[in-house]
Design a protein around this motif. Structure first.
Motif, PDB file in Angstrom:
ATOM      1  N   GLU A 113       0.832  -1.202   0.000  1.00  0.00           N
ATOM      2  CA  GLU A 113       0.000   0.000   0.000  1.00  0.00           C
ATOM      3  C   GLU A 113       0.869   1.256   0.000  1.00  0.00           C
ATOM      4  OE1 GLU A 113      -2.704  -0.278   3.264  1.00  0.00           O
ATOM      5  OE2 GLU A 113      -3.809  -1.973   2.402  1.00  0.00           O
ATOM      6  N   CYS A 114       2.097   1.125  -0.421  1.00  0.00           N
ATOM      7  CA  CYS A 114       3.017   2.263  -0.455  1.00  0.00           C
ATOM      8  C   CYS A 114       2.531   3.329  -1.430  1.00  0.00           C
ATOM      9  CB  CYS A 114       4.411   1.808  -0.877  1.00  0.00           C
ATOM     10  SG  CYS A 114       5.317   0.964   0.412  1.00  0.00           S
ATOM     11  N   LEU A 115       2.780   4.569  -1.052  1.00  0.00           N
ATOM     12  CA  LEU A 115       2.463   5.682  -1.937  1.00  0.00           C
ATOM     13  C   LEU A 115       3.623   5.998  -2.877  1.00  0.00           C
ATOM     14  CD1 LEU A 115       0.802   8.143   0.629  1.00  0.00           C
ATOM     15  CD2 LEU A 115      -0.352   6.696  -1.056  1.00  0.00           C
ATOM     16  N   PHE A 116       4.844   5.840  -2.370  1.00  0.00           N
ATOM     17  CA  PHE A 116       6.004   6.289  -3.136  1.00  0.00           C
ATOM     18  C   PHE A 116       7.129   5.255  -3.136  1.00  0.00           C
ATOM     19  CE2 PHE A 116       3.988  10.152  -1.483  1.00  0.00           C
ATOM     20  CZ  PHE A 116       3.816  10.885  -2.653  1.00  0.00           C
ATOM     21  N   LEU A 117       7.843   5.236  -4.249  1.00  0.00           N
ATOM     22  CA  LEU A 117       9.114   4.529  -4.351  1.00  0.00           C
ATOM     23  C   LEU A 117      10.201   5.594  -4.402  1.00  0.00           C
ATOM     24  CD1 LEU A 117      10.863   2.001  -4.783  1.00  0.00           C
ATOM     25  CD2 LEU A 117      10.412   2.217  -7.240  1.00  0.00           C
ATOM     26  N   TYR A 118      11.128   5.522  -3.472  1.00  0.00           N
ATOM     27  CA  TYR A 118      12.156   6.555  -3.313  1.00  0.00           C
ATOM     28  C   TYR A 118      13.530   5.936  -3.522  1.00  0.00           C
ATOM     29  CZ  TYR A 118      15.038  10.022  -0.779  1.00  0.00           C
ATOM     30  OH  TYR A 118      15.990  10.941  -0.414  1.00  0.00           O
ATOM     31  N   THR A 119      14.444   6.724  -4.050  1.00  0.00           N
ATOM     32  CA  THR A 119      15.799   6.217  -4.227  1.00  0.00           C
ATOM     33  C   THR A 119      16.781   7.374  -4.344  1.00  0.00           C
ATOM     34  OG1 THR A 119      17.161   4.668  -5.496  1.00  0.00           O
ATOM     35  CG2 THR A 119      15.716   6.127  -6.755  1.00  0.00           C
ATOM     36  N   LEU A 120      18.051   7.050  -4.233  1.00  0.00           N
ATOM     37  CA  LEU A 120      19.126   8.032  -4.335  1.00  0.00           C
ATOM     38  C   LEU A 120      20.153   7.553  -5.353  1.00  0.00           C
ATOM     39  CD1 LEU A 120      19.699   8.665  -0.518  1.00  0.00           C
ATOM     40  CD2 LEU A 120      18.697  10.298  -2.124  1.00  0.00           C
ATOM     41  N   ALA A 121      20.647   8.474  -6.159  1.00  0.00           N
ATOM     42  CA  ALA A 121      21.768   8.186  -7.053  1.00  0.00           C
ATOM     43  C   ALA A 121      23.038   8.703  -6.383  1.00  0.00           C
ATOM     44  CB  ALA A 121      21.561   8.855  -8.407  1.00  0.00           C
TER      45      ALA A 121
END
Length: 269
Positions: A113-121
């Protein structure tokens, strides 16, 4: 050239031990995040082509509040890509990463039920996030980050892995605690402090997330960072830095990264 047919790809949970072994074999950083929620494998005809680790950084609630300060979001509202790596021949296709991220988004939409997928380069490693740009992630700016490097072995020492060094630094200075290694102590130990940039990317997983994202003009599809935004600095004195070319690191050196040492000892037993 290797041809990958998207319809043949499958993403599914994979055992932690197998995922960690794959990551430590093919990822440039051998240190595993502490807050892991899912380990997913990307397969083609039962062959493991890539692994994604999803979880959170060291301060999950603080992260989501920084990303969306006008909303009362929770840790469970997002997941972060902590590690993502593929077989070397998959990287050579220049499109497998986009396929993998497409599969990952669909899996998250169906299974969480996640709203966002987040990541860092990781700009220190020369990455500005081309795979996320090609996958239509929203760019959310950058922040400065620091690592240490052993001058002799070129081992990369992440601040999270520097606990023993910090304790030694505090004793060396006669203070109770150190949060960062001092310049004098680093000179004594033969260690450099290097600054770089981390680039934020985020993807909304449903209409609610898109509406939230629309309230923050900082997140955009345009003005993606390119190689000219990659900047590196080396500390030469207290609060003094000079620009340097992209630093190199010895991925096989692990005098300070105890997690890698333990892993290698386990493999050899």
């Amino acid at each position: 050239m290797i041809l990958i047919i998207k319809s043949e790809l499958q993403i599914k949970p994979v055992e932690k031990e197998l995922a960690c072994e794959f990551i430590r074999t093919y990822h440039y950083s051998k240190i595993m995040p502490r807050l892991c929620r899912y380990f997913l494998g990307i397969y083609a005809k039962k062959r493991l082509l890539g692994v994604v680790e999803l979880g959170w950084g060291t301060q999950p609630l603080q992260t989501i509040h920084k990303l969306f300060p006008q909303h009362s979001l929770k840790t469970t509202d997002y997941l972060e890509i902590g590690k993502m790596c593929f077989l070397p021949e998959m990287n050579e296709t220049h499109y497998f990463g986009s396929m993998a991220l497409s599969l990952l988004r669909k899996w998250l939409q169906s299974n969480t039920e996640c709203l966002f997928l987040y990541t860092l380069a990781d700009g220190i490693e020369g990455k500005c996030g081309y795979v996320y740009q090609a996958s239509n992630f929203y760019y959310g700016g950058f922040f400065k980050t620091s690592v240490y490097r052993d001058k002799q072995t070129f081992e990369k020492i992440h601040p999270r892995s520097a606990r023993i060094l910090l304790e030694e630094n505090a004793k060396w200075d006669g203070v109770q605690k150190r949060n960062w290694l001092t310049h004098e102590f680093c000179n004594y130990k033969g260690i450099e402090k290097i600054n770089g940039r981390m680039f934020r990317y985020i993807y909304p997983l449903n209409p609610q997330a898109k509406n939230i994202l629309a309230a923050y003009p900082i997140y955009q599809h345009r003005a993606y960072p390119k190689e000219k935004e990659l900047i590196w600095e080396k500390r030469i004195a207290y609060r003094k830095y000079v620009r340097i070319p992209q630093p190199t690191f010895n991925k096989d050196a692990h005098n300070y990264n105890s997690q890698v040492v333990l892993h290698n000892q386990y493999k050899g037993s």
